[in-house]
Design a protein around this motif. Structure first.
Motif, PDB file in Angstrom:
ATOM      1  N   ASP A 120       0.830  -1.155   0.002  1.00 38.79           N
ATOM      2  CA  ASP A 120       0.002   0.059  -0.101  1.00 38.79           C
ATOM      3  C   ASP A 120       0.957   1.243   0.009  1.00 38.79           C
ATOM      4  OD1 ASP A 120      -2.325   1.390   0.117  1.00 38.79           O
ATOM      5  OD2 ASP A 120      -3.023   0.455   1.941  1.00 38.79           O
ATOM      6  N   ASP A 121       0.185   2.239  -0.582  1.00 33.39           N
ATOM      7  CA  ASP A 121       0.948   3.868  -0.447  1.00 33.39           C
ATOM      8  C   ASP A 121       2.261   3.689  -1.032  1.00 33.39           C
ATOM      9  OD1 ASP A 121      -1.222   4.154   1.173  1.00 33.39           O
ATOM     10  OD2 ASP A 121      -0.207   3.677   3.077  1.00 33.39           O
ATOM     11  N   ASP A 135       0.614   5.419  -4.501  1.00 35.76           N
ATOM     12  CA  ASP A 135       0.009   6.310  -3.376  1.00 35.76           C
ATOM     13  C   ASP A 135      -0.521   7.577  -4.106  1.00 35.76           C
ATOM     14  OD1 ASP A 135      -0.190   6.739  -0.374  1.00 35.76           O
ATOM     15  OD2 ASP A 135       0.576   8.898  -0.849  1.00 35.76           O
ATOM     16  N   GLU A 178      -4.225   4.679  -6.452  1.00 28.93           N
ATOM     17  CA  GLU A 178      -5.535   4.932  -5.494  1.00 28.93           C
ATOM     18  C   GLU A 178      -5.628   6.533  -5.361  1.00 28.93           C
ATOM     19  OE1 GLU A 178      -3.911   3.115  -1.769  1.00 28.93           O
ATOM     20  OE2 GLU A 178      -2.734   4.696  -1.497  1.00 28.93           O
TER      21      GLU A 178
HETATM   22 MG    MG Z   1      -2.935   3.277   0.273  1.00 27.39          MG
END
Ligand code: MG
Ligand code: C2E
Ligand code: MG
Ligand code: MG
Length: 295
Positions: free
Chosen positions: A183-184, A206, A240
């Protein structure tokens, strides 16, 4: 005077800091209580394919996002990030999320919609000795979910993902057929070469790079570089925080695989998922942008 004393003890005494400690502790207690009273809740946000891969109606999956159900509002994790990694609460919260996400996925299946589900795992829970006890318990309870697809998202922040245990944990997930995503991506210390060493299936670019992608050439360059390199390493890239159709179009033309963001859908309650999935139609522009890139 207090400041001076603080200095002598090697720390700076600030009343504001103390107030912040009180606030953090109060939120910790609210979450602990919410766990007891079943007032934690999950919302789900769709992740969709850009290039017409098979997924059901072009939907790749649903990401579970935690909320504190307060009498008047749903409180977002930004207000309780510190509690998610709390030594005492990280595991109970993680177990709630695991159980609830898989329960929801199973109920979507009952209504005829097979859609993969993914959850966010705190590093504290991921590295906990009982992590796989918790994982295996839910996999036993909801065995059908593995046929549909179950993924976990881990964050690259902190030194923890360099931890020797992180590699083992990821391998153990993969052995069970669980997809692992980072993630990110781009905000922490993980590099693409690091990812190549870990058995990670996808990375999530991200939001900070996506937000200004149209106006800031540097963010656009970073996004393009990450997407190109990840593609060469055979990793899936999910962008995202896609808030506008224009951002989605640009990411599609750069070769991004999947998108997630308010322009596609805001997070929704579990009950709304089957209807949303059935009604999702990818924008026509994505198809032509992908074809342009490939020709
Ligand atoms: Mg994220
Ligand atoms: P994340 O996993 O990177 O999730 C994406 C966040 O961006 C979510 O915020 C989502 O609601 C928000 N978002 C999605 N699309 C857009 C968009 O187009 N624009 C903007 N501005 N924001 C968008 P949320 O739900 O508040 O969650 C924040 C973070 O809290 C998550 O970031 C994740 O790190 C953490 N988190 C959420 N649920 C859980 C959980 O169940 N367990 C753990 N350990 N962490 C969680
Ligand atoms: Mg996430
Ligand atoms: Mg995040």
């Amino acid at each position: 005077a207090a400041k001076e004393e603080g200095k002598d003890r090697g720390l700076l005494y600030e009343p504001a800091m103390e107030l912040e400690q009180v606030r953090l502790q109060a939120m910790r207690e609210r979450i602990a209580q919410a766990l007891q009273q079943s007032r934690l809740q999950l919302l789900f946000q769709p992740i969709v394919y850009i290039d017409g891969l098979p997924g059901l109606h072009g939907v790749a999956g649903m990401e579970a996002l935690l909320r504190l159900d307060d009498t008047h509002e749903l409180i977002e994790p930004a207000k309780f990030m510190h509690v998610l990694d709390d030594p005492q609460l990280a595991r109970p919260i993680g177990r709630y999320v695991l159980d609830e996400a898989l329960r929801c996925c199973q109920s979507w299946m009952r209504s005829g919609i097979s859609i993969p589900v993914s959850i966010n795992i705190s590093t504290r829970h991921l590295l906990h000795p009982a992590f796989f006890t918790d994982i295996d318990a839910v996999l036993d309870n909801y065995p059908d979910v593995m046929d549909v697809g179950f993924g976990v998202e881990v964050t690259e922040t902190g030194p923890s993902m360099d931890h020797a245990r992180a590699k083992i944990v990821i391998e153990e997930c993969r052995r069970r057929g669980i997809r692992v995503g980072l993630d990110d991506f781009g905000t922490g210390s993980a590099s693409l070469s690091h990812i190549q060493k870990l058995d990670i299936e996808h990375i999530k670019l991200d939001q900070s790079f996506v937000r200004d992608i149209l106006s800031d050439e540097r963010n656009m360059a970073i996004a393009a570089g990450v997407i190109t390199t990840a593609r060469m390493l055979a990793k899936t890239v999910i962008a995202e925080g896609v808030e506008t159709a224009e951002q989605g179009d640009l990411l599609a033309s750069l070769g991004c695989h999947q998108l997630q963001g308010f322009s596609i859908s805001r997070p929704m309650p579990a009950e709304a998922v089957p209807g949303w999935v059935a009604g999702w139609v990818p924008p026509a522009s994505w198809g032509s942008l992908v074809n342009e890139r490939q020709s």
